[in-house]
Structures are given as C-alpha cells and as structure tokens.
Design a protein around this motif. Sequence first.
Motif, PDB file in Angstrom:
ATOM      1  N   ALA A  82       0.790  -1.116   0.105  1.00  0.00           N
ATOM      2  CA  ALA A  82      -0.090  -0.021  -0.104  1.00  0.00           C
ATOM      3  C   ALA A  82       0.905   1.256   0.123  1.00  0.00           C
ATOM      4  O   ALA A  82       1.964   1.299   0.495  1.00  0.00           O
ATOM      5  CB  ALA A  82      -0.998  -0.018   1.191  1.00  0.00           C
ATOM      6  N   VAL A  83       0.492   2.108  -0.601  1.00  0.00           N
ATOM      7  CA  VAL A  83       1.142   3.419  -0.670  1.00  0.00           C
ATOM      8  C   VAL A  83       0.338   4.441  -0.050  1.00  0.00           C
ATOM      9  O   VAL A  83      -0.777   4.837  -0.494  1.00  0.00           O
ATOM     10  CB  VAL A  83       1.642   4.111  -2.165  1.00  0.00           C
ATOM     11  N   ASP A  84       0.663   5.383   1.045  1.00  0.00           N
ATOM     12  CA  ASP A  84       0.030   6.475   1.775  1.00  0.00           C
ATOM     13  C   ASP A  84       1.119   7.593   1.787  1.00  0.00           C
ATOM     14  O   ASP A  84       1.885   7.725   0.840  1.00  0.00           O
ATOM     15  CB  ASP A  84      -0.438   6.116   2.863  1.00  0.00           C
ATOM     16  N   GLY A  85       0.548   8.441   2.314  1.00  0.00           N
ATOM     17  CA  GLY A  85       1.442   9.796   2.592  1.00  0.00           C
ATOM     18  C   GLY A  85       2.810   9.633   3.109  1.00  0.00           C
ATOM     19  O   GLY A  85       3.716  10.349   2.800  1.00  0.00           O
ATOM     20  N   ASN A  86       3.136   8.457   3.784  1.00  0.00           N
ATOM     21  CA  ASN A  86       4.229   8.176   4.427  1.00  0.00           C
ATOM     22  C   ASN A  86       5.244   7.098   3.358  1.00  0.00           C
ATOM     23  O   ASN A  86       6.000   6.757   3.808  1.00  0.00           O
ATOM     24  CB  ASN A  86       4.017   7.470   5.588  1.00  0.00           C
ATOM     25  N   GLY A  87       4.533   6.966   2.151  1.00  0.00           N
ATOM     26  CA  GLY A  87       5.469   5.964   1.406  1.00  0.00           C
ATOM     27  C   GLY A  87       4.648   4.628   1.412  1.00  0.00           C
ATOM     28  O   GLY A  87       3.613   4.410   2.143  1.00  0.00           O
ATOM     29  N   ALA A  88       5.248   3.603   0.920  1.00  0.00           N
ATOM     30  CA  ALA A  88       4.902   2.366   0.822  1.00  0.00           C
ATOM     31  C   ALA A  88       5.105   1.580   2.067  1.00  0.00           C
ATOM     32  O   ALA A  88       6.047   1.532   2.909  1.00  0.00           O
ATOM     33  CB  ALA A  88       5.312   1.401  -0.462  1.00  0.00           C
ATOM     34  N   THR A  89       4.070   0.748   2.269  1.00  0.00           N
ATOM     35  CA  THR A  89       4.055  -0.111   3.627  1.00  0.00           C
ATOM     36  C   THR A  89       4.409  -1.483   3.226  1.00  0.00           C
ATOM     37  O   THR A  89       3.989  -1.936   1.876  1.00  0.00           O
ATOM     38  CB  THR A  89       2.808   0.074   4.410  1.00  0.00           C
ATOM     39  N   PRO A  90       4.905  -2.345   4.087  1.00  0.00           N
ATOM     40  CA  PRO A  90       5.094  -3.740   3.593  1.00  0.00           C
ATOM     41  C   PRO A  90       3.886  -4.457   3.345  1.00  0.00           C
ATOM     42  O   PRO A  90       2.804  -4.153   3.774  1.00  0.00           O
ATOM     43  CB  PRO A  90       5.585  -4.307   4.755  1.00  0.00           C
ATOM     44  N   PRO A  91       3.858  -5.296   2.211  1.00  0.00           N
ATOM     45  CA  PRO A  91       2.620  -6.088   1.697  1.00  0.00           C
ATOM     46  C   PRO A  91       2.272  -7.166   2.852  1.00  0.00           C
ATOM     47  O   PRO A  91       2.913  -7.519   3.759  1.00  0.00           O
ATOM     48  CB  PRO A  91       3.071  -6.541   0.609  1.00  0.00           C
ATOM     49  N   ASP A  92       0.942  -7.519   2.823  1.00  0.00           N
ATOM     50  CA  ASP A  92       0.635  -8.710   3.661  1.00  0.00           C
ATOM     51  C   ASP A  92       1.101  -9.960   2.795  1.00  0.00           C
ATOM     52  O   ASP A  92       1.447 -10.008   1.772  1.00  0.00           O
ATOM     53  CB  ASP A  92      -0.785  -8.940   3.254  1.00  0.00           C
ATOM     54  N   TRP A  93       1.294 -10.871   3.744  1.00  0.00           N
ATOM     55  CA  TRP A  93       1.881 -12.071   3.332  1.00  0.00           C
ATOM     56  C   TRP A  93       1.087 -13.285   4.211  1.00  0.00           C
ATOM     57  O   TRP A  93       0.867 -13.069   5.347  1.00  0.00           O
ATOM     58  CB  TRP A  93       3.452 -12.241   3.397  1.00  0.00           C
ATOM     59  N   ALA A  94       1.221 -14.500   3.682  1.00  0.00           N
ATOM     60  CA  ALA A  94       0.867 -15.588   4.399  1.00  0.00           C
ATOM     61  C   ALA A  94       1.234 -17.001   3.847  1.00  0.00           C
ATOM     62  O   ALA A  94       1.641 -16.862   2.471  1.00  0.00           O
ATOM     63  CB  ALA A  94      -0.710 -15.912   4.364  1.00  0.00           C
ATOM     64  N   HIS A  95       1.546 -17.751   4.731  1.00  0.00           N
ATOM     65  CA  HIS A  95       1.910 -19.187   4.089  1.00  0.00           C
ATOM     66  C   HIS A  95       0.513 -20.030   4.177  1.00  0.00           C
ATOM     67  O   HIS A  95      -0.217 -19.837   5.317  1.00  0.00           O
ATOM     68  CB  HIS A  95       2.976 -19.924   4.962  1.00  0.00           C
ATOM     69  N   GLU A  96       0.135 -20.797   3.273  1.00  0.00           N
ATOM     70  CA  GLU A  96      -1.109 -21.655   3.455  1.00  0.00           C
ATOM     71  C   GLU A  96      -0.678 -23.159   2.836  1.00  0.00           C
ATOM     72  O   GLU A  96       0.000 -23.296   1.994  1.00  0.00           O
ATOM     73  CB  GLU A  96      -1.981 -20.941   2.510  1.00  0.00           C
ATOM     74  N   THR A  97      -1.400 -24.011   3.520  1.00  0.00           N
ATOM     75  CA  THR A  97      -1.307 -25.455   3.197  1.00  0.00           C
ATOM     76  C   THR A  97      -2.360 -25.830   2.756  1.00  0.00           C
ATOM     77  O   THR A  97      -3.526 -25.629   3.164  1.00  0.00           O
ATOM     78  CB  THR A  97      -1.113 -26.185   4.839  1.00  0.00           C
ATOM     79  N   LEU A  98      -2.302 -26.698   1.645  1.00  0.00           N
ATOM     80  CA  LEU A  98      -3.375 -27.362   0.952  1.00  0.00           C
ATOM     81  C   LEU A  98      -3.868 -28.582   1.918  1.00  0.00           C
ATOM     82  O   LEU A  98      -2.897 -29.505   2.104  1.00  0.00           O
ATOM     83  CB  LEU A  98      -2.889 -27.834  -0.411  1.00  0.00           C
ATOM     84  N   LEU A  99      -5.109 -28.675   2.179  1.00  0.00           N
ATOM     85  CA  LEU A  99      -5.456 -29.811   2.934  1.00  0.00           C
ATOM     86  C   LEU A  99      -6.203 -30.865   1.867  1.00  0.00           C
ATOM     87  O   LEU A  99      -6.058 -32.101   2.297  1.00  0.00           O
ATOM     88  CB  LEU A  99      -6.475 -29.261   4.022  1.00  0.00           C
ATOM     89  N   GLU A 100      -7.241 -30.328   1.129  1.00  0.00           N
ATOM     90  CA  GLU A 100      -7.956 -31.324   0.229  1.00  0.00           C
ATOM     91  C   GLU A 100      -7.979 -30.728  -1.262  1.00  0.00           C
ATOM     92  O   GLU A 100      -7.867 -29.478  -1.119  1.00  0.00           O
ATOM     93  CB  GLU A 100      -9.397 -31.401   0.729  1.00  0.00           C
ATOM     94  N   TYR A 101      -7.926 -31.509  -2.252  1.00  0.00           N
ATOM     95  CA  TYR A 101      -7.908 -31.069  -3.616  1.00  0.00           C
ATOM     96  C   TYR A 101      -8.733 -32.256  -4.339  1.00  0.00           C
ATOM     97  O   TYR A 101      -8.514 -33.220  -4.378  1.00  0.00           O
ATOM     98  CB  TYR A 101      -6.651 -31.069  -4.338  1.00  0.00           C
TER      99      TYR A 101
END
Length: 207
Positions: A82-101
């Motif tokens: 995200a970019v605001d008046g203070n510049g860019a902020t770190p992005p969201d992140w996540a690790h996700e595990t596949l359980l069923e397919y």
Amino acid sequence: MATATEPSPAVSGGGAGAAGRAWEWEGKVVSAVPAATADEAWALLSDFLAFHQWHPRVAACRLTSGTPRAPGCVRYCEGTPAVDGNGATPPDWAHETLLEYDTERRFFRYEMNDNNMGFGLFFATFRVVPNGSTAGGCELRWEFECEPVRGTPREALVARLQAGLDGMAGRVRDHVLAARAGATGAVVPGLEAAAGEQLKLDNSIAV
C-alpha cells in the motif's frame, strides 16, 4: 511493523480436527461468472500456486514445500504494497497449506499458517460450481471458518473476500471471452474497457 522478507512456514497441522469445531466466524462469499462454464473456470483457477494470476491484489504466489496440488504442499502468497502519504508499507503475506484437492468436484481446501495480517486459525474452501439458474455459467464460492481477528469486524473480512472474489470472477470472464473471440476471430464489445478497469480494493491479499 512486518517486513516483506519471506519467513519460513510454520504449519499448525490443525486441519484434521477443524471439521467438527464450532466456529465463531464462518461464512462464504459468491460471485457469478455467467460467461464461463464450471469446467472453463476450474481449468483456470484450479492451480493452487496461480493465485496471483487471478486475484487482483496478490503480487506473488509460489511453492515453498511439497508437491503442487498434493495435500500437504505449502504456498507463500504476498500482496501488493500500500502507498500512503508516508510512502509504501510492507505487503500482506501468508503461508497456506493445501488440505484437500478434488478435481472431480472442483474444490480445494486450505489452512492459513503464519501471516502478518493478524489471523490465528483460518480455514478456507474454494469451489467452482455450475450456476443452476437460467442465467447459466458458473459461480465461484469462497467459504471460511476462522477465529475472530482482533480489531477487525467480521463484516470487514467478508467485504475483503467478496471484493477479491469479484475481481477474480472478472478476470476469468475476460479470459474466457477473449479466448472464444480469438478462436472465432470475433471482437468482444466492451472487453478492452473491462480489462483496463481499476478495481478499488485495499492492498490486502484477502486470504
């Protein structure tokens, strides 16, 4: 403040007991794609590692362990900063595990593990189903069960999921129509404008 460096995944392993649990937060969001059959949409969205190709606010999605599309594999997803008046902020992140397919029933289920968005236990199921109405086409469905997120109302989570799913539905529609037009040499009215449309979402990867 979290940084954008990729952490190592921590798998909670809570998938087995989650099905019988009574969740304080659970629900689903739905987005119709009248222009695509369920098989057409599933062919595009079934890749657990291609989330960034369809979600408008996911910048990266890659395998960190396991075999693609096999239960137990782990993906790392990262949103756009995200970019605001203070510049860019770190992005969201996540690790996700596949359980069923399940290709035949067109769904996969996964668990969110470590993340910088404040989620504890979080499970989700993504489905593509035929639209039973006269409109035809298909529906994309995103179902979730999770613990409440401190400082975030449930309605805000639902809105984030809905906005992300609507963006994915739009991209699937545009891809299918463009592919059909290319096969026949026809021009699809309004497709160019739709492809250039700016979706007004926040920077969240919306899990």
